[in-house]
Design a protein around this motif. Sequence first.
Motif, PDB file in Angstrom:
ATOM      1  N   CYS A 128       4.242  -7.861  12.083  1.00  0.00           N
ATOM      2  CA  CYS A 128       2.831  -8.156  11.800  1.00  0.00           C
ATOM      3  C   CYS A 128       2.258  -7.211  10.751  1.00  0.00           C
ATOM      4  O   CYS A 128       1.460  -7.618   9.900  1.00  0.00           O
ATOM      5  CB  CYS A 128       2.011  -8.061  13.091  1.00  0.00           C
ATOM      6  SG  CYS A 128       2.327  -9.399  14.272  1.00  0.00           S
ATOM      7  N   ARG A 129       2.663  -5.945  10.787  1.00  0.00           N
ATOM      8  CA  ARG A 129       2.168  -4.990   9.792  1.00  0.00           C
ATOM      9  C   ARG A 129       2.638  -5.369   8.392  1.00  0.00           C
ATOM     10  O   ARG A 129       1.887  -5.240   7.423  1.00  0.00           O
ATOM     11  CB  ARG A 129       2.651  -3.571  10.136  1.00  0.00           C
ATOM     12  CG  ARG A 129       1.924  -2.941  11.288  1.00  0.00           C
ATOM     13  CD  ARG A 129       0.500  -2.506  10.918  1.00  0.00           C
ATOM     14  NE  ARG A 129       0.529  -1.435   9.948  1.00  0.00           N
ATOM     15  CZ  ARG A 129       0.004  -1.489   8.751  1.00  0.00           C
ATOM     16  NH1 ARG A 129      -0.597  -2.579   8.334  1.00  0.00           N
ATOM     17  NH2 ARG A 129       0.057  -0.455   7.933  1.00  0.00           N
ATOM     18  N   ARG A 130       3.866  -5.853   8.279  1.00  0.00           N
ATOM     19  CA  ARG A 130       4.341  -6.272   6.962  1.00  0.00           C
ATOM     20  C   ARG A 130       3.548  -7.478   6.472  1.00  0.00           C
ATOM     21  O   ARG A 130       3.265  -7.597   5.272  1.00  0.00           O
ATOM     22  CB  ARG A 130       5.844  -6.562   7.010  1.00  0.00           C
ATOM     23  CG  ARG A 130       6.708  -5.307   7.065  1.00  0.00           C
ATOM     24  CD  ARG A 130       8.171  -5.611   6.859  1.00  0.00           C
ATOM     25  NE  ARG A 130       8.772  -6.273   7.992  1.00  0.00           N
ATOM     26  CZ  ARG A 130       9.281  -5.653   9.042  1.00  0.00           C
ATOM     27  NH1 ARG A 130       9.252  -4.321   9.109  1.00  0.00           N
ATOM     28  NH2 ARG A 130       9.833  -6.328  10.035  1.00  0.00           N
ATOM     29  N   LEU A 131       3.188  -8.364   7.379  1.00  0.00           N
ATOM     30  CA  LEU A 131       2.356  -9.502   6.998  1.00  0.00           C
ATOM     31  C   LEU A 131       0.978  -9.036   6.551  1.00  0.00           C
ATOM     32  O   LEU A 131       0.409  -9.570   5.598  1.00  0.00           O
ATOM     33  CB  LEU A 131       2.234 -10.478   8.169  1.00  0.00           C
ATOM     34  CG  LEU A 131       3.538 -11.191   8.564  1.00  0.00           C
ATOM     35  CD1 LEU A 131       3.335 -11.975   9.852  1.00  0.00           C
ATOM     36  CD2 LEU A 131       4.026 -12.103   7.452  1.00  0.00           C
ATOM     37  N   GLU A 132       0.436  -8.039   7.234  1.00  0.00           N
ATOM     38  CA  GLU A 132      -0.826  -7.425   6.805  1.00  0.00           C
ATOM     39  C   GLU A 132      -0.715  -6.905   5.390  1.00  0.00           C
ATOM     40  O   GLU A 132      -1.597  -7.140   4.546  1.00  0.00           O
ATOM     41  CB  GLU A 132      -1.196  -6.256   7.729  1.00  0.00           C
ATOM     42  CG  GLU A 132      -2.108  -6.597   8.851  1.00  0.00           C
ATOM     43  CD  GLU A 132      -2.650  -5.337   9.526  1.00  0.00           C
ATOM     44  OE1 GLU A 132      -3.584  -5.472  10.304  1.00  0.00           O
ATOM     45  OE2 GLU A 132      -2.144  -4.229   9.262  1.00  0.00           O
ATOM     46  N   GLU A 133       0.361  -6.179   5.131  1.00  0.00           N
ATOM     47  CA  GLU A 133       0.559  -5.581   3.806  1.00  0.00           C
ATOM     48  C   GLU A 133       0.724  -6.640   2.729  1.00  0.00           C
ATOM     49  O   GLU A 133       0.443  -6.390   1.556  1.00  0.00           O
ATOM     50  CB  GLU A 133       1.767  -4.647   3.845  1.00  0.00           C
ATOM     51  CG  GLU A 133       1.537  -3.398   4.690  1.00  0.00           C
ATOM     52  CD  GLU A 133       2.817  -2.658   5.008  1.00  0.00           C
ATOM     53  OE1 GLU A 133       3.896  -3.106   4.530  1.00  0.00           O
ATOM     54  OE2 GLU A 133       2.760  -1.655   5.747  1.00  0.00           O
ATOM     55  N   GLU A 134       1.177  -7.820   3.114  1.00  0.00           N
ATOM     56  CA  GLU A 134       1.314  -8.931   2.169  1.00  0.00           C
ATOM     57  C   GLU A 134      -0.007  -9.661   1.948  1.00  0.00           C
ATOM     58  O   GLU A 134      -0.062 -10.644   1.206  1.00  0.00           O
ATOM     59  CB  GLU A 134       2.372  -9.913   2.658  1.00  0.00           C
ATOM     60  CG  GLU A 134       3.796  -9.410   2.526  1.00  0.00           C
ATOM     61  CD  GLU A 134       4.227  -9.265   1.077  1.00  0.00           C
ATOM     62  OE1 GLU A 134       3.771 -10.049   0.234  1.00  0.00           O
ATOM     63  OE2 GLU A 134       5.009  -8.341   0.783  1.00  0.00           O
ATOM     64  N   GLY A 135      -1.064  -9.195   2.598  1.00  0.00           N
ATOM     65  CA  GLY A 135      -2.381  -9.772   2.373  1.00  0.00           C
ATOM     66  C   GLY A 135      -2.742 -10.925   3.282  1.00  0.00           C
ATOM     67  O   GLY A 135      -3.670 -11.690   2.976  1.00  0.00           O
ATOM     68  N   ALA A 136      -2.068 -11.056   4.425  1.00  0.00           N
ATOM     69  CA  ALA A 136      -2.400 -12.135   5.354  1.00  0.00           C
ATOM     70  C   ALA A 136      -3.818 -11.944   5.889  1.00  0.00           C
ATOM     71  O   ALA A 136      -4.231 -10.838   6.235  1.00  0.00           O
ATOM     72  CB  ALA A 136      -1.407 -12.166   6.507  1.00  0.00           C
ATOM     73  N   ASP A 137      -4.568 -13.045   5.965  1.00  0.00           N
ATOM     74  CA  ASP A 137      -5.914 -13.030   6.534  1.00  0.00           C
ATOM     75  C   ASP A 137      -5.892 -13.291   8.029  1.00  0.00           C
ATOM     76  O   ASP A 137      -6.836 -12.946   8.745  1.00  0.00           O
ATOM     77  CB  ASP A 137      -6.782 -14.090   5.848  1.00  0.00           C
ATOM     78  CG  ASP A 137      -6.962 -13.806   4.369  1.00  0.00           C
ATOM     79  OD1 ASP A 137      -7.659 -12.839   4.040  1.00  0.00           O
ATOM     80  OD2 ASP A 137      -6.392 -14.535   3.545  1.00  0.00           O
ATOM     81  N   ALA A 138      -4.866 -13.931   8.511  1.00  0.00           N
ATOM     82  CA  ALA A 138      -4.667 -14.190   9.938  1.00  0.00           C
ATOM     83  C   ALA A 138      -3.171 -14.340  10.163  1.00  0.00           C
ATOM     84  O   ALA A 138      -2.412 -14.655   9.235  1.00  0.00           O
ATOM     85  CB  ALA A 138      -5.408 -15.443  10.384  1.00  0.00           C
ATOM     86  N   ILE A 139      -2.745 -14.106  11.412  1.00  0.00           N
ATOM     87  CA  ILE A 139      -1.321 -14.150  11.745  1.00  0.00           C
ATOM     88  C   ILE A 139      -1.098 -15.190  12.833  1.00  0.00           C
ATOM     89  O   ILE A 139      -1.836 -15.244  13.823  1.00  0.00           O
ATOM     90  CB  ILE A 139      -0.817 -12.765  12.210  1.00  0.00           C
ATOM     91  CG1 ILE A 139      -0.884 -11.768  11.047  1.00  0.00           C
ATOM     92  CG2 ILE A 139       0.607 -12.854  12.756  1.00  0.00           C
ATOM     93  CD1 ILE A 139      -0.564 -10.343  11.439  1.00  0.00           C
ATOM     94  N   ALA A 140      -0.083 -16.003  12.642  1.00  0.00           N
ATOM     95  CA  ALA A 140       0.335 -16.981  13.639  1.00  0.00           C
ATOM     96  C   ALA A 140       1.718 -16.602  14.151  1.00  0.00           C
ATOM     97  O   ALA A 140       2.593 -16.215  13.371  1.00  0.00           O
ATOM     98  CB  ALA A 140       0.363 -18.386  13.043  1.00  0.00           C
ATOM     99  N   ILE A 141       1.898 -16.712  15.479  1.00  0.00           N
ATOM    100  CA  ILE A 141       3.199 -16.435  16.087  1.00  0.00           C
ATOM    101  C   ILE A 141       3.627 -17.697  16.822  1.00  0.00           C
ATOM    102  O   ILE A 141       3.176 -17.959  17.939  1.00  0.00           O
ATOM    103  CB  ILE A 141       3.130 -15.249  17.068  1.00  0.00           C
ATOM    104  CG1 ILE A 141       2.529 -14.012  16.397  1.00  0.00           C
ATOM    105  CG2 ILE A 141       4.518 -14.930  17.615  1.00  0.00           C
ATOM    106  CD1 ILE A 141       2.362 -12.817  17.322  1.00  0.00           C
ATOM    107  N   PRO A 142       4.459 -18.525  16.180  1.00  0.00           N
ATOM    108  CA  PRO A 142       4.874 -19.772  16.822  1.00  0.00           C
ATOM    109  C   PRO A 142       5.945 -19.544  17.879  1.00  0.00           C
ATOM    110  O   PRO A 142       7.087 -19.995  17.769  1.00  0.00           O
ATOM    111  CB  PRO A 142       5.385 -20.617  15.647  1.00  0.00           C
ATOM    112  CG  PRO A 142       5.848 -19.624  14.647  1.00  0.00           C
ATOM    113  CD  PRO A 142       4.968 -18.420  14.796  1.00  0.00           C
ATOM    114  N   CYS A 143       5.558 -18.798  18.916  1.00  0.00           N
ATOM    115  CA  CYS A 143       6.429 -18.524  20.061  1.00  0.00           C
ATOM    116  C   CYS A 143       5.526 -18.285  21.255  1.00  0.00           C
ATOM    117  O   CYS A 143       4.734 -17.324  21.256  1.00  0.00           O
ATOM    118  CB  CYS A 143       7.314 -17.311  19.797  1.00  0.00           C
ATOM    119  SG  CYS A 143       8.262 -16.778  21.255  1.00  0.00           S
TER     120      CYS A 143
END
Length: 486
Positions: free
Chosen positions: A313-328
């Motif tokens: 999730c932190r790497r997704l943050e660093e990539e500029g994600a505005d929201a995170i989805a966890i399809p699990c």
Amino acid sequence: MKSPRKTANARTLGIIGGLGSLAGGDLFLKLLKSQPLLAEQGRYHLLFEQHPFKDLALPLSAGASMTSRKLYVFQVCQGYADSGADAVLVPCFASHTFIDELRAELQIAIVDLMAALKAHVAHIAPPGARLGVLASDYVRASGLFERHFADDYELIHPSPVQQAALMEAVYGPAGIKAGHLDGVALELLHQVCLELEGQGATLLLPGMTELSLLAPELMRRGIHCVDANQVYADFASATDSLPSLAPFKLGIVGGVGPAATVDFMGKVVKNTPAGRDQDHIRMVVEQNPQIPDRTANLLRQEADPTVAMYSTCRRLEEEGADAIAIPCNTAHAYVERIQEHLAVPIVNMLSETIDFILHGYGREVRVGLLATSGTLQSGVYHAAAERVGLSLLVPDDAAQARVMRAIYGEEGVKAGFTEGQCRDDLLAGAGQLVGQGARVLILGCTELPLILAQADGFPIDGVQVALVDPTDVLARRCVALARGLR
């Protein structure tokens, strides 16, 4: 390049100085002297990047390539974004011909030079006024000023002879870029201005930031011209001048499991109203199948996936994600642990699914849950249901064993099967829930919709039931977030 520690309402502005050292330095000085900064000196922090652009000395001819300039500006802006700056000033009219391309890829605001100039002109020139434009060959050919001013004003450009003189005044051996702020450069520029005024121009607009260095002297000679750097500095220090950032970007924790990730992305695409490729949502996926198995941890205390999920999730943050989805589904047993350590929200698939059932089928409907034993043991779905007054039915031990075989068995969905034994096992579990009175079934493992698709009126043992796919619910919610819908 790191930003200094900031107070709550502080603003850090980065200035790209390498597109023209004199013009960049002039803008920096005018920012320091602008009234908002002088009034609140402790609030504003300025960062100045003077690393020179390699093609700095090349004249901006009509056919000049912008590729190197685009990449240079992007890299410097990205550096400012990484440093924690709030916005970037780009003192280069040529760069503002492609500013929208940069904004689409950056998670930092770029203060719009043309918006600053247009707002200033609106205060000092009546609609329909004739404006003289002093721009490079490239900016003139690009139609930059026409796009921003032609609807409200009449634009006048220098004649071919005077246009050549203007380019000489800036790029020539005795020009402004070579450090000459008087002599030949000033006289050439003065003659260009006189010609434009002779054509009826009541106000002269610079389309080259270097002209701001000579603007005070031109004004002293009676030329009615705009100091673009002063206008840009004042605009940037205003509290309401920051533009919107890049389009919404969805971060996806992938690999939990891999097929479910691809399925979820397909559902995002399917549920997005779009007439062209560019209307779809930006997604960044961290496909990490090495995240430890969630069910194994919950049932048998095997490797804990918390750190792996958090780092993903932190790497997704660093990539500029505005929201995170966890399809699990099972992974949501760990969401509360990591959410407080993240700056962007994880869209909770389980809560969204329960809300979908509540609003679609009512509070009185009996709901069955088909999920891994780890998800059942964690109680995360039950907690989400209890918060809104719903209760959940689960399979008995024998039926749950068949559900687990449908997921993890040698011919289960995680092994790539979607028909045969895995389907029979899943239907057996579903039938046991229907026998308990369930009329809505949650396909509570993200691989299960690969076996049975979401449907209303699906027949199980002669009873019509609704199958709810949480990944589809999650996809719809992410699309709504991207479109700014509640």
